[in-house]
Write a protein that holds these residues in place. Structure first.
Motif, PDB file in Angstrom:
ATOM      1  N   ILE A 294       8.680  -0.408  -2.906  1.00  0.00           N
ATOM      2  CA  ILE A 294       7.430   0.302  -3.199  1.00  0.00           C
ATOM      3  C   ILE A 294       6.437  -0.619  -3.900  1.00  0.00           C
ATOM      4  CG2 ILE A 294       6.429   2.203  -4.530  1.00  0.00           C
ATOM      5  CD1 ILE A 294       8.992   3.772  -4.028  1.00  0.00           C
ATOM      6  N   LEU A 295       6.914  -1.383  -4.876  1.00  0.00           N
ATOM      7  CA  LEU A 295       6.016  -2.285  -5.610  1.00  0.00           C
ATOM      8  C   LEU A 295       5.428  -3.356  -4.697  1.00  0.00           C
ATOM      9  CD1 LEU A 295       7.990  -2.748  -8.961  1.00  0.00           C
ATOM     10  CD2 LEU A 295       5.966  -1.346  -8.552  1.00  0.00           C
ATOM     11  N   LEU A 296       6.268  -3.979  -3.863  1.00  0.00           N
ATOM     12  CA  LEU A 296       5.775  -5.037  -2.982  1.00  0.00           C
ATOM     13  C   LEU A 296       4.871  -4.486  -1.880  1.00  0.00           C
ATOM     14  CD1 LEU A 296       8.927  -7.320  -2.663  1.00  0.00           C
ATOM     15  CD2 LEU A 296       6.889  -7.666  -4.065  1.00  0.00           C
ATOM     16  N   ALA A 297       5.177  -3.286  -1.380  1.00  0.00           N
ATOM     17  CA  ALA A 297       4.306  -2.668  -0.384  1.00  0.00           C
ATOM     18  C   ALA A 297       2.937  -2.351  -0.978  1.00  0.00           C
ATOM     19  CB  ALA A 297       4.959  -1.407   0.181  1.00  0.00           C
ATOM     20  N   CYS A 298       2.927  -1.816  -2.188  1.00  0.00           N
ATOM     21  CA  CYS A 298       1.652  -1.521  -2.860  1.00  0.00           C
ATOM     22  C   CYS A 298       0.869  -2.797  -3.130  1.00  0.00           C
ATOM     23  CB  CYS A 298       1.917  -0.765  -4.160  1.00  0.00           C
ATOM     24  SG  CYS A 298       2.569   0.910  -3.932  1.00  0.00           S
ATOM     25  N   HIS A 299       1.583  -3.873  -3.515  1.00  0.00           N
ATOM     26  CA  HIS A 299       0.912  -5.153  -3.766  1.00  0.00           C
ATOM     27  C   HIS A 299       0.284  -5.697  -2.484  1.00  0.00           C
ATOM     28  CE1 HIS A 299       0.110  -9.200  -5.181  1.00  0.00           C
ATOM     29  NE2 HIS A 299       0.862  -9.687  -4.203  1.00  0.00           N
ATOM     30  N   ALA A 300       1.028  -5.642  -1.383  1.00  0.00           N
ATOM     31  CA  ALA A 300       0.507  -6.155  -0.121  1.00  0.00           C
ATOM     32  C   ALA A 300      -0.695  -5.339   0.352  1.00  0.00           C
ATOM     33  CB  ALA A 300       1.609  -6.139   0.942  1.00  0.00           C
ATOM     34  N   ILE A 301      -0.621  -4.030   0.217  1.00  0.00           N
ATOM     35  CA  ILE A 301      -1.745  -3.182   0.622  1.00  0.00           C
ATOM     36  C   ILE A 301      -2.963  -3.438  -0.262  1.00  0.00           C
ATOM     37  CG2 ILE A 301      -2.518  -0.785   0.810  1.00  0.00           C
ATOM     38  CD1 ILE A 301       0.364  -0.039   1.547  1.00  0.00           C
ATOM     39  N   ASN A 302      -2.718  -3.612  -1.561  1.00  0.00           N
ATOM     40  CA  ASN A 302      -3.826  -3.868  -2.488  1.00  0.00           C
ATOM     41  C   ASN A 302      -4.506  -5.209  -2.175  1.00  0.00           C
ATOM     42  OD1 ASN A 302      -5.409  -3.346  -4.938  1.00  0.00           O
ATOM     43  ND2 ASN A 302      -4.242  -5.034  -5.821  1.00  0.00           N
ATOM     44  N   VAL A 303      -3.715  -6.239  -1.860  1.00  0.00           N
ATOM     45  CA  VAL A 303      -4.285  -7.544  -1.499  1.00  0.00           C
ATOM     46  C   VAL A 303      -5.100  -7.432  -0.216  1.00  0.00           C
ATOM     47  CG1 VAL A 303      -3.715  -9.884  -0.764  1.00  0.00           C
ATOM     48  CG2 VAL A 303      -2.519  -8.872  -2.712  1.00  0.00           C
ATOM     49  N   THR A 304      -4.583  -6.671   0.750  1.00  0.00           N
ATOM     50  CA  THR A 304      -5.300  -6.500   2.013  1.00  0.00           C
ATOM     51  C   THR A 304      -6.624  -5.776   1.807  1.00  0.00           C
ATOM     52  OG1 THR A 304      -3.186  -6.407   3.207  1.00  0.00           O
ATOM     53  CG2 THR A 304      -5.138  -5.580   4.342  1.00  0.00           C
ATOM     54  N   ILE A 305      -6.611  -4.743   0.963  1.00  0.00           N
ATOM     55  CA  ILE A 305      -7.849  -3.999   0.706  1.00  0.00           C
ATOM     56  C   ILE A 305      -8.848  -4.865  -0.052  1.00  0.00           C
ATOM     57  CG2 ILE A 305      -8.818  -2.009  -0.522  1.00  0.00           C
ATOM     58  CD1 ILE A 305      -6.235  -0.525   0.053  1.00  0.00           C
ATOM     59  N   THR A 306      -8.354  -5.669  -0.994  1.00  0.00           N
ATOM     60  CA  THR A 306      -9.242  -6.487  -1.828  1.00  0.00           C
ATOM     61  C   THR A 306      -9.819  -7.680  -1.069  1.00  0.00           C
ATOM     62  OG1 THR A 306      -7.945  -5.854  -3.779  1.00  0.00           O
ATOM     63  CG2 THR A 306      -9.417  -7.764  -3.984  1.00  0.00           C
TER      64      THR A 306
ATOM     65  N   GLY B 189      -9.398  -8.333   2.328  1.00  0.00           N
ATOM     66  CA  GLY B 189      -9.605  -8.148   3.748  1.00  0.00           C
ATOM     67  C   GLY B 189      -8.354  -8.478   4.544  1.00  0.00           C
ATOM     68  N   PRO B 190      -8.397  -8.360   5.865  1.00  0.00           N
ATOM     69  CA  PRO B 190      -7.221  -8.632   6.704  1.00  0.00           C
ATOM     70  C   PRO B 190      -6.696 -10.051   6.514  1.00  0.00           C
ATOM     71  CG  PRO B 190      -8.955  -7.550   7.969  1.00  0.00           C
ATOM     72  CD  PRO B 190      -9.562  -7.924   6.651  1.00  0.00           C
ATOM     73  N   ASN B 191      -5.427 -10.176   6.219  1.00  0.00           N
ATOM     74  CA  ASN B 191      -4.772 -11.475   6.073  1.00  0.00           C
ATOM     75  C   ASN B 191      -3.293 -11.305   6.353  1.00  0.00           C
ATOM     76  OD1 ASN B 191      -3.476 -10.686   3.462  1.00  0.00           O
ATOM     77  ND2 ASN B 191      -5.590 -10.723   2.741  1.00  0.00           N
TER      78      ASN B 191
ATOM     79  N   ILE C 276       3.003   2.028  15.085  1.00  0.00           N
ATOM     80  CA  ILE C 276       1.784   2.263  15.859  1.00  0.00           C
ATOM     81  C   ILE C 276       0.545   1.868  15.056  1.00  0.00           C
ATOM     82  CG2 ILE C 276       0.353   4.059  16.901  1.00  0.00           C
ATOM     83  CD1 ILE C 276       2.896   5.485  17.740  1.00  0.00           C
ATOM     84  N   VAL C 277       0.512   2.254  13.773  1.00  0.00           N
ATOM     85  CA  VAL C 277      -0.641   1.896  12.925  1.00  0.00           C
ATOM     86  C   VAL C 277      -0.763   0.383  12.807  1.00  0.00           C
ATOM     87  CG1 VAL C 277      -1.564   2.018  10.574  1.00  0.00           C
ATOM     88  CG2 VAL C 277      -0.616   4.068  11.650  1.00  0.00           C
ATOM     89  N   PHE C 278       0.359  -0.288  12.583  1.00  0.00           N
ATOM     90  CA  PHE C 278       0.337  -1.749  12.458  1.00  0.00           C
ATOM     91  C   PHE C 278      -0.075  -2.400  13.776  1.00  0.00           C
ATOM     92  CE2 PHE C 278       2.760  -5.819  12.638  1.00  0.00           C
ATOM     93  CZ  PHE C 278       2.042  -6.488  11.660  1.00  0.00           C
ATOM     94  N   PHE C 279       0.416  -1.865  14.882  1.00  0.00           N
ATOM     95  CA  PHE C 279       0.087  -2.409  16.201  1.00  0.00           C
ATOM     96  C   PHE C 279      -1.416  -2.306  16.468  1.00  0.00           C
ATOM     97  CE2 PHE C 279      -0.328  -2.280  20.797  1.00  0.00           C
ATOM     98  CZ  PHE C 279       0.530  -3.284  21.211  1.00  0.00           C
ATOM     99  N   ILE C 280      -1.987  -1.151  16.191  1.00  0.00           N
ATOM    100  CA  ILE C 280      -3.426  -0.952  16.406  1.00  0.00           C
ATOM    101  C   ILE C 280      -4.238  -1.843  15.465  1.00  0.00           C
ATOM    102  CG2 ILE C 280      -5.290   0.740  16.254  1.00  0.00           C
ATOM    103  CD1 ILE C 280      -3.299   2.871  17.088  1.00  0.00           C
ATOM    104  N   PHE C 281      -3.778  -1.960  14.225  1.00  0.00           N
ATOM    105  CA  PHE C 281      -4.492  -2.776  13.235  1.00  0.00           C
ATOM    106  C   PHE C 281      -4.550  -4.234  13.670  1.00  0.00           C
ATOM    107  CE2 PHE C 281      -5.488  -4.713   9.196  1.00  0.00           C
ATOM    108  CZ  PHE C 281      -6.294  -3.769   8.584  1.00  0.00           C
ATOM    109  N   LEU C 282      -3.420  -4.763  14.125  1.00  0.00           N
ATOM    110  CA  LEU C 282      -3.391  -6.161  14.551  1.00  0.00           C
ATOM    111  C   LEU C 282      -4.212  -6.368  15.817  1.00  0.00           C
ATOM    112  CD1 LEU C 282       0.234  -7.476  13.925  1.00  0.00           C
ATOM    113  CD2 LEU C 282      -1.828  -7.867  12.590  1.00  0.00           C
ATOM    114  N   CYS C 283      -4.155  -5.433  16.737  1.00  0.00           N
ATOM    115  CA  CYS C 283      -4.948  -5.557  17.964  1.00  0.00           C
ATOM    116  C   CYS C 283      -6.443  -5.553  17.648  1.00  0.00           C
ATOM    117  CB  CYS C 283      -4.611  -4.421  18.925  1.00  0.00           C
ATOM    118  SG  CYS C 283      -2.985  -4.558  19.708  1.00  0.00           S
ATOM    119  N   PHE C 284      -6.832  -4.813  16.633  1.00  0.00           N
ATOM    120  CA  PHE C 284      -8.249  -4.701  16.298  1.00  0.00           C
ATOM    121  C   PHE C 284      -8.753  -5.946  15.571  1.00  0.00           C
ATOM    122  CE2 PHE C 284     -11.780  -3.309  13.565  1.00  0.00           C
ATOM    123  CZ  PHE C 284     -12.614  -2.741  14.526  1.00  0.00           C
ATOM    124  N   PHE C 285      -7.953  -6.493  14.626  1.00  0.00           N
ATOM    125  CA  PHE C 285      -8.427  -7.606  13.800  1.00  0.00           C
ATOM    126  C   PHE C 285      -7.936  -8.969  14.298  1.00  0.00           C
ATOM    127  CE2 PHE C 285      -8.852  -4.072  10.788  1.00  0.00           C
ATOM    128  CZ  PHE C 285     -10.128  -4.299  10.303  1.00  0.00           C
TER     129      PHE C 285
END
Length: 363
Positions: free
Chosen positions: A152-164, A166-168, A227-236
């Motif tokens: 949970i901590l690492l997932a939240c960290h990764a999501i927070n870095v992505t939001i801050t 941008g896509p990386n 599915i969400v990850f697949f669409i996200f990568l296809c878009f960015f």
């Protein structure tokens, strides 16, 4: 012995590289810059980090698992090679961001995945060996809670870095940790079901259905995440080929479970009316009146005009009542219902087909 030799060689090589850097440079900062700029020095230091990771992993293994079984080691090697191959394919998408940070984050992910796999195998082993010491449960509870918290901590960290920022590359690791959260939640659920089954005096009839529903919900959330990850990568970025197989396998597993659930509900709906009771004459016509599922003798239960059976309990609740399938085979009511939870076909025909297949393979 091999680990000791590898550790000694790695430590001496790293020590030589560090001493050489300190000798060639005037101060500590310059030596650190030299070590970080030299590819060979970085590889030697990463090898030393790998050694420390193996030692820490062995230590945690002895604390939480003790000696690993042969099947656990085999599964570990198979899954590790697959995880490394999958990540190498993912690097093609994030090749511009491949650096030392990527390697460290990937090593952390693989390290955590290994303990998730071992935890999953050990919980599945509980069904084969229901008697365990209290230390086993203390280890498993602490390990599952620790892994879930880290996920949970690492997932939240990764999501927070992505939001801050941008896509990386942290998109991929946030997705991986989300999948691990789903897997660990399923493992915890199965552990609870196994403990409840072990505590009960009699076999828990509904356990298999709870496990089935748990797997169904887990596959659903994993499929949504894929599915969400697949669409996200296809878009960015571009088409993520490394997860196409995972999306397909998860989707197929989810659809198959939905079909099994529908067939089971249809097969078990109004079983008393759908499958007639087997009479004494029906049992006499069969060459063997033994239920092939439980391997116990079947006896016809006669119901009088008032609706009372010659066995204790109401006829609708009498699990020993023999039931006759449309194909003519006879089984206990409870055995048939338990079988339909796993297969929606006649067990006699399935056993016969398997036997013929084995005979055909021998000749």
């Amino acid at each position: 012995m091999r680990l000791a030799v590898y550790g000694g060689a790695s430590f001496m090589l790293a020590l030589g590289v560090v001493l050489s850097a300190l000798h060639q440079n005037s101060n500590f900062y310059a030596a650190c810059v030299y070590l970080s700029k030299s590819s060979s020095c970085v590889m030697v230091l990463l090898n030393l980090g790998l050694l420390f990771s193996i030692i820490m992993g062995k230590t945690l293994q002895s604390i939480f698992f003790g000696q690993l079984r042969a099947i656990e080691v085999e599964h570990l090697y198979e899954r590790s090679w697959y995880a490394v191959t999958e990540t190498c394919l993912a690097m093609t998408i994030f090749r511009e961001e491949f650096d030392l940070q990527f390697v460290l984050v990937f090593a952390t992910l693989l390290f955590l995945k290994i303990f998730h796999w071992l935890c999953q195998d050990r919980v599945e082993f509980m069904e084969q060996s229901p008697s365990h010491r209290m230390t086993f449960h203390v280890r498993m509870v602490n390990l599952m809670a620790l892994l879930l918290l880290i996920d949970i901590l690492l997932a939240c960290h990764a999501i927070n870095v992505t939001i801050t920022k941008g896509p990386n590359m942290m998109i991929m690791f946030g997705f991986e940790y989300t999948i691990l959260i789903c897997i660990m939640t399923s493992i915890i659920g199965k552990y609870i079901l196994n403990v409840v089954d072990m505590r009960s005096q009699e076999p828990w009839e509904g356990k298999s259905m709870y496990v089935f529903y748990l797997d169904l919900v887990t596959d659903f959330f994993k499929l949504i995440t894929y599915i969400v990850f697949f669409i996200f990568l296809c878009f960015f970025y571009q088409l993520p080929l490394h997860i196409v197989r995972d999306v397909y396998v998860t989707f197929r597993s989810f659809i198959q479970k939905c079909r099994d659930l529908y067939r089971y509900r249809r097969a078990t709906r109004n079983m008393n009316e759908l499958y007639p009771d087997a009479s004494a004459e029906d049992l006499l016509r069969t060459s063997d009146s033994t239920c092939i599922i439980c391997r116990e003798e079947m006896h016809a239960i006669v119901v009088d005009n008032n609706g009372h059976a010659d066995a204790p309990g109401d006829i609708d609740q009498n699990l020993d009542q023999p039931k006759k399938l449309p194909c003519g085979h006879i089984f206990h009511f409870y055995c048939l219902r338990s079988w339909l939870e796993r297969q929606q076909s006649c067990p006699t025909w399935l056993v016969t087909s398997i036997t013929l297949t084995l005979i055909r393979n021998q000749y």
